[in-house]
Enzyme design. Structure first.
Site, short mmCIF file in Angstrom:
data_model
loop_
_atom_site.label_atom_id
_atom_site.label_comp_id
_atom_site.label_asym_id
_atom_site.label_seq_id
_atom_site.Cartn_x
_atom_site.Cartn_y
_atom_site.Cartn_z
N ASP A 228 41.23 42.81 50.23
CA ASP A 228 41.15 44.17 49.69
C ASP A 228 41.52 44.21 48.21
O ASP A 228 42.04 45.21 47.72
CB ASP A 228 42.06 45.11 50.50
N GLU A 229 41.24 43.13 47.50
CA GLU A 229 41.55 43.05 46.07
C GLU A 229 40.27 43.10 45.25
O GLU A 229 39.26 42.45 45.59
CB GLU A 229 42.33 41.78 45.75
#
Length: 313
Positions: A228-229
């Site tokens: 989720d970066e």
């Protein structure tokens, strides 16, 4: 050598004879009907006074094919004896009233790739075959480019993947004197996966990718670096504009998910927002790796400072 196609004394042909005689190698002239007009001494020594070995294979169709506007610059000739030779082809214009001529000069130790000259009816490949070969080569280049794009793209979000982002960002930094790099991580993403399932998590990542693209300029670069970066490179972004950009990105990456619960329990609200860090090029980092390390560290500081909480509504 005699002139079967035109009478002696013609000024243009006399000039062409002088040109052919001055050539260091083999030279021969045909008319548009494929008839042998004249060859120099090197031609006669190799192929005979009448050049029967080559003349018997030249037809009007082949001559006109070689004289077409999109003709090959070189042709590979195949003779009755089985010997082959490469020739350069030139279309020569005569005086008024005379048809053009085709001048062939043998190329010794040619460096022309065999794939650019083929045999057609015992002489040269047809234009249709050349067009098919060129179309096949173009399709192959397009397919290679398509697979390269796929290898650089995150299939879930459509953004660049980590490899694609690194390659594109490094090229972008080389072309710009200043830029800002933003690194973002989603707070609350694990809760979404654990509560609503991985399909909901994937849907959230797709949605976040679209929201990021809507919040930045078309000249900016965005990539999913894993999990989720996300990373965003903003070429030409001055330091005084960076806060506005990060505020816009925070707003774009905020989501709320209501979850109904059993019985009289109130609806559970799952919230997602972003922890963000940024770094300026070149003042805070001269390379992409330096910028990523600094922005990543600042992102973690932002995450730890966050008062983020999740409570039942």
């Amino acid at each position: 050598m005699g002139d079967p196609a035109f009478p002696d004394g013609d000024g243009f042909l006399d000039g062409m004879r002088a040109v052919l005689m001055a050539l260091p190698g083999i030279g021969v002239l045909f008319d548009r009907e494929g008839r042998l007009v004249w060859g120099n001494e090197a031609f006669a020594a190799r192929y005979g006074a009448q050049g029967d070995d080559i003349a018997s294979h030249m037809t009007a169709e082949i001559a006109q094919d070689l004289m077409a506007p999109d003709r090959l610059n070189h042709a590979t000739l195949t003779f009755a004896s089985g010997r082959t030779a490469r020739f350069s082809c030139s279309c020569i214009g005569g005086e008024a009233g005379f048809a053009p001529f085709l001048l062939l000069q043998e190329v010794e130790n040619s460096t022309v790739s065999p794939t650019s000259a083929f045999v057609h009816q015992g002489l040269i490949q047809s234009r249709e075959e050349r067009d098919r070969a060129r179309a096949a080569e173009r399709r192959m280049r397009e397919e290679v480019a398509r697979w390269r794009r796929l290898s650089m793209t995150d299939r879930l979000t459509g953004l660049h993947n980590a490899s694609g982002f690194h390659e594109a960002a490094e090229a972008m930094l080389r072309d710009h004197e200043g830029a800002a790099l933003v690194y973002a991580d989603l707070n609350g993403f694990k809760m979404i996966n654990d509560t609503l399932g991985h399909s909901a998590g994937d849907g959230l990542l797709r949605d976040i990718g679209q929201r990021i693209m809507a919040a930045i300029r078309s000249s900016d670069l965005a990539g999913r670096m894993g999990g989720d970066e996300f990373a965003i490179l903003l070429p030409g972004c001055p330091p005084e504009e960076l806060d506005k950009v990060t505020t816009r990105l925070r707003s774009a990456m905020q989501r709320r998910f209501p979850v109904e619960r059993d019985g009289d329990q109130p609806t559970l609200i799952l919230a997602v927002d972003a922890a963000i860090g940024a770094a300026m090029f070149p003042n805070e980092g001269a390379t992409l790796d330096e910028l990523l390390r600094l922005a990543d560290a600042r992102m973690f500081d932002d995450k730890h400072r966050s008062k983020y909480s999740r409570r039942p509504a």
